[in-house]
Design a protein around this motif. Sequence first.
Motif, mmCIF file in Angstrom:
data_model
loop_
_atom_site.group_PDB
_atom_site.id
_atom_site.type_symbol
_atom_site.label_atom_id
_atom_site.label_comp_id
_atom_site.label_asym_id
_atom_site.label_seq_id
_atom_site.Cartn_x
_atom_site.Cartn_y
_atom_site.Cartn_z
ATOM 1 N N PRO A 75 -19.356 -11.409 8.384
ATOM 2 C CA PRO A 75 -18.261 -10.830 7.616
ATOM 3 C C PRO A 75 -18.791 -10.081 6.384
ATOM 4 O O PRO A 75 -19.788 -10.476 5.782
ATOM 5 N N MET A 76 -18.108 -9.011 6.029
ATOM 6 C CA MET A 76 -18.509 -8.255 4.842
ATOM 7 C C MET A 76 -18.064 -8.997 3.585
ATOM 8 O O MET A 76 -16.932 -9.461 3.474
ATOM 9 N N MET A 77 -18.979 -9.096 2.627
ATOM 10 C CA MET A 77 -18.715 -9.813 1.389
ATOM 11 C C MET A 77 -18.692 -8.833 0.207
ATOM 12 O O MET A 77 -18.962 -7.643 0.355
ATOM 13 N N ASP A 78 -18.362 -9.366 -0.971
ATOM 14 C CA ASP A 78 -18.274 -8.510 -2.156
ATOM 15 C C ASP A 78 -19.577 -7.771 -2.430
ATOM 16 O O ASP A 78 -19.575 -6.599 -2.844
ATOM 17 N N VAL B 210 -20.244 -3.658 -2.989
ATOM 18 C CA VAL B 210 -20.953 -3.075 -4.132
ATOM 19 C C VAL B 210 -22.122 -2.217 -3.656
ATOM 20 O O VAL B 210 -22.358 -1.112 -4.169
ATOM 21 N N GLN B 211 -22.836 -2.708 -2.652
ATOM 22 C CA GLN B 211 -23.990 -1.962 -2.150
ATOM 23 C C GLN B 211 -23.576 -0.605 -1.606
ATOM 24 O O GLN B 211 -24.200 0.423 -1.898
ATOM 25 N N GLN B 212 -22.511 -0.579 -0.804
ATOM 26 C CA GLN B 212 -22.047 0.695 -0.260
ATOM 27 C C GLN B 212 -21.538 1.621 -1.370
ATOM 28 O O GLN B 212 -21.802 2.830 -1.362
ATOM 29 N N CYS B 213 -20.846 1.045 -2.337
ATOM 30 C CA CYS B 213 -20.290 1.867 -3.412
ATOM 31 C C CYS B 213 -21.402 2.476 -4.267
ATOM 32 O O CYS B 213 -21.326 3.651 -4.644
ATOM 33 N N GLU B 214 -22.433 1.701 -4.567
ATOM 34 C CA GLU B 214 -23.549 2.227 -5.358
ATOM 35 C C GLU B 214 -24.267 3.344 -4.616
ATOM 36 O O GLU B 214 -24.677 4.343 -5.229
ATOM 37 N N ALA B 215 -24.437 3.197 -3.305
ATOM 38 C CA ALA B 215 -25.080 4.252 -2.526
ATOM 39 C C ALA B 215 -24.224 5.515 -2.505
ATOM 40 O O ALA B 215 -24.722 6.637 -2.605
ATOM 41 N N PHE B 216 -22.921 5.339 -2.389
ATOM 42 C CA PHE B 216 -21.985 6.467 -2.369
ATOM 43 C C PHE B 216 -21.988 7.212 -3.705
ATOM 44 O O PHE B 216 -21.911 8.441 -3.753
ATOM 45 N N CYS B 217 -22.130 6.467 -4.815
ATOM 46 C CA CYS B 217 -22.018 7.052 -6.156
ATOM 47 C C CYS B 217 -23.357 7.485 -6.749
ATOM 48 O O CYS B 217 -23.385 7.998 -7.879
ATOM 49 N N ALA B 218 -24.462 7.265 -6.048
ATOM 50 C CA ALA B 218 -25.773 7.602 -6.596
ATOM 51 C C ALA B 218 -25.877 9.101 -6.876
ATOM 52 O O ALA B 218 -25.283 9.930 -6.172
ATOM 53 N N ILE B 219 -26.623 9.441 -7.920
ATOM 54 C CA ILE B 219 -26.906 10.837 -8.264
ATOM 55 C C ILE B 219 -28.417 10.998 -8.268
ATOM 56 O O ILE B 219 -29.111 10.348 -9.051
ATOM 57 N N ASP B 220 -28.929 11.830 -7.367
ATOM 58 C CA ASP B 220 -30.378 12.005 -7.219
ATOM 59 C C ASP B 220 -31.090 10.667 -7.013
ATOM 60 O O ASP B 220 -32.179 10.432 -7.537
ATOM 61 N N VAL C 142 -15.566 -0.361 -7.304
ATOM 62 C CA VAL C 142 -15.128 -0.994 -6.057
ATOM 63 C C VAL C 142 -13.687 -1.436 -6.255
ATOM 64 O O VAL C 142 -13.382 -2.215 -7.172
ATOM 65 N N MET C 143 -12.808 -0.936 -5.403
ATOM 66 C CA MET C 143 -11.383 -1.264 -5.513
ATOM 67 C C MET C 143 -11.038 -2.241 -4.399
ATOM 68 O O MET C 143 -10.834 -1.862 -3.241
ATOM 69 N N GLY C 144 -11.035 -3.507 -4.788
ATOM 70 C CA GLY C 144 -10.740 -4.559 -3.829
ATOM 71 C C GLY C 144 -11.861 -5.573 -3.748
ATOM 72 O O GLY C 144 -12.981 -5.327 -4.199
ATOM 73 N N THR C 145 -11.544 -6.716 -3.191
ATOM 74 C CA THR C 145 -12.524 -7.782 -2.976
ATOM 75 C C THR C 145 -12.245 -8.411 -1.616
ATOM 76 O O THR C 145 -11.449 -7.887 -0.819
ATOM 77 N N THR C 146 -12.855 -9.535 -1.365
ATOM 78 C CA THR C 146 -12.590 -10.242 -0.106
ATOM 79 C C THR C 146 -11.200 -10.864 -0.089
ATOM 80 O O THR C 146 -10.757 -11.353 0.953
ATOM 81 N N LEU D 278 -13.607 9.573 -2.160
ATOM 82 C CA LEU D 278 -13.210 8.199 -1.882
ATOM 83 C C LEU D 278 -13.925 7.690 -0.640
ATOM 84 O O LEU D 278 -13.974 8.372 0.390
ATOM 85 N N LEU D 279 -14.468 6.495 -0.760
ATOM 86 C CA LEU D 279 -15.085 5.817 0.378
ATOM 87 C C LEU D 279 -14.172 4.679 0.810
ATOM 88 O O LEU D 279 -13.902 3.762 0.032
ATOM 89 N N ASP D 280 -13.688 4.762 2.054
ATOM 90 C CA ASP D 280 -12.906 3.669 2.633
ATOM 91 C C ASP D 280 -13.900 2.716 3.291
ATOM 92 O O ASP D 280 -14.447 3.006 4.357
ATOM 93 N N ILE D 281 -14.142 1.558 2.647
ATOM 94 C CA ILE D 281 -15.194 0.659 3.129
ATOM 95 C C ILE D 281 -14.719 -0.139 4.335
ATOM 96 O O ILE D 281 -15.398 -0.190 5.372
ATOM 97 N N CYS D 282 -13.575 -0.772 4.202
ATOM 98 C CA CYS D 282 -13.039 -1.553 5.338
ATOM 99 C C CYS D 282 -11.630 -2.014 5.007
ATOM 100 O O CYS D 282 -11.213 -2.030 3.840
ATOM 101 N N SER D 283 -10.885 -2.416 6.037
ATOM 102 C CA SER D 283 -9.534 -2.946 5.821
ATOM 103 C C SER D 283 -9.639 -4.426 5.495
ATOM 104 O O SER D 283 -10.394 -5.168 6.119
ATOM 105 N N GLN D 284 -8.822 -4.850 4.520
ATOM 106 C CA GLN D 284 -8.982 -6.210 4.013
ATOM 107 C C GLN D 284 -7.925 -7.185 4.539
ATOM 108 O O GLN D 284 -8.247 -8.294 4.951
#
Length: 772
Positions: free
Chosen positions: A54-57, A61-71, A80-84, A249-255
């Motif tokens: 199962p995907m955890m918090d 965060v890992q996906q969001c940081e990769a999405f928001c990285a600059i160089d 991150v909008m949402g939690t488990t 916007l990154l849609d990570i998964c449905s909660q």
Amino acid sequence: RCLLLCRCVMRIPSLLFSAVAGQLSCQPPTDPLGLSTVFTSMTEANMCKHHQPPMMDADFVQQCEAFCAIDGKQLGLPLVMGTTTFGFGFTDMRDLCVGGTRDSDVMRFNDSDIGYCRSRSGALTSIETEAAAFVGAVEVFKAEQVALRAKMQARVNELQTELRSPEFQGEMDRAVDKMSVLRAKFQVFREQSAGGGQSATDFKDAIDQVKDSGESLKRVMDASLLQFSQFLTNCNEMFLGVGSQSEFLLDICSQANVACVDADQAEHVGCCCAVNPVTAGRGFQIAGAGGLAGLNLTSRVARRAAGAASVNVCAQARLDSASKVADAEQRVRSLGQEAMLQEQQQALAAAYSEYAAACGADRRLQQASGVETSRRTSGEAGRGANPSRGVRANEAEARRAAGCEPTADAETGLKVAITQRSQEAMCKHGIPLTDDEMFGECSKFCAPTGVPLLMGTTTYGFNLEEASSVCLPANNSDGVLEYNETHIATCEAHGRAFNDVEAKTAGLIEKLDTFIAAKLYYTAEMTKAVQDLQTFVRSESFNVEMDKSVDKMALFREAIKSRMVDALERSAGKQRLVSSMDALRNASEALKTSLEANLDKMRAFVEDCNDLYLATGPQKEFLLDICAQGNEACFENEASRRVSCCCALNPVANFGGGRRHRVDGISFFDLATMAAGRRAQETPAATEEEGVLDLCAEAWTRARPSVLATYTSIAGLGHEDKVEAHVGDMAQVYGSAYCDYRGREAVSSVVSGGVVPGLAAVIAAVALGVLL
């Protein structure tokens, strides 16, 4: 209507089957502003809790940081909008990310404002690049200065060898007008010293490059400084970060259910990015979908290219100038004048001891710290009284009784100086003076950087009028040197203009580095604020509040606003960033003003002052009466034959650190006299300088306390990795040309082994050393 209803009813089983099978048949929603949403392979595969594992918090965060990285770096705020335990739909997430005009907005999106900031974000890089070119040109120019002085010194040595040769001695024996023969030799020397040869050609090329790069820097400052100021003033706020394909916007998964993110009942975990253009750097474009590739996630948006590395002015200048500086230094060594290089680096090491110690891998400074040989030092050996050169007391009294008095030129006020030896005995009497010793006296008179012109040997000498025809010609074309007090004063003023531009450039580099450190600190604060927020929203107390809340997004927005956005606005890092921005703006304006005021003077300096002129001592002494050679007649007597000396100096080849067009004169002679009486205790030329100025060493030394204090603050936040990442980037781009404020060893440790162990303690210790 019936047909539409039938189609919907017929579709229900397929949707249920899709949900059961784990495949969510959704399409990324579109936005009226043209912004796009990113789905990954995990978004479409299953709900957060039904992935294996199962995907955890932490995964969110890992996906969001990769999405928001600059160089490849965390330069923005990944939200991150949402939690488990809770999630949001597209409308709520878009409302939070895109913002509007409400005070409660976390960030805002305005394509026009973002374009405004993006168009001005490269202004500082343009200034940095041209500043590096200018600093590199100055480095080459100074290396060519030493090469030209080395050439002149080598020519002096060759001239002395030639003047003492049997061939020339025979020519002088046969000559009726001996001064005409000697003057002709000096004229050839002047021509060969000032023009022709590789050193002279390279020196002129270096002068042209300084002029051209100075003018180019001024043009860039004219074009970019206003844009840079506008960027700092209007872009220091949080904007929505957008990728190369307008993804926001990154849609990570449905909660909570299988509803698509744009459905009314949707509860998804999503991510968007807040970006401050001032701290994020040029372009400030997030990685977006492309950043997810490193997590082995496929997406529907192409990855953008990485941005260019930031410019370190001094490191870039070292790289740009390295080959030309090395070539000039090799020419100095080939002339047998390596002592000049050692003298120059000794002066730098003495003036910038911390820089020499921290950046000791620079072999020139490293060698200088332990070298005690130089042309000036060797000349100092004879500055004190030398008892072995004295004569018997009765002979000394007899010579003083002869009554030879020093004279002064009526038109210029320049003075003849008479040494104690000249008053005591003839060159050949007592303990005779050799040719080498006569030249040594002349070199001491012309130290530290004057060219000694010795008129006379153990076999011939000249009277005052003949000597003056070389050193102080009376409006005739046969003279070797020119004395024009007004022109020399102008050259000195123009040299100070050059120094002022150097000093203002050093000031700009200092403020650039403190600004970069302040950006690192604020970025570290942002990272910690995000981590603290994530900890809070996962806490039991906040989740209880979310369970009770009707408007969950309003509660979530308030948590973000109060615990992250408002906290950052009041933070020490933000205040330090604003302060460093103001200082950098002021330093940039100061350099622009200096260039406007001094560029024409710099141009005139290198064009009009590149020649040999008569140099004088602190008391206007221009000619040294060393000893009587052919008879005991006083210098001004037409029949006298005396050994004397005057000094030539090239203002362009010798300027630096505020040095005036002077030599030491009789400052280090015991009991020498001039027309105004016995020598006064005047300040010699060597100690009259305002100090050695090295652009990068000066900037590094001035910036170091502030930068180290900022590094300590960053370590206190537990994010020394921000410093290490920056140092690693610089080392990767510039190699050993880059010197961190903790020294080259810190750079080597980062490159070879990652983060330096005990960094906080190391920085604190170094900072304490600076304060002490």
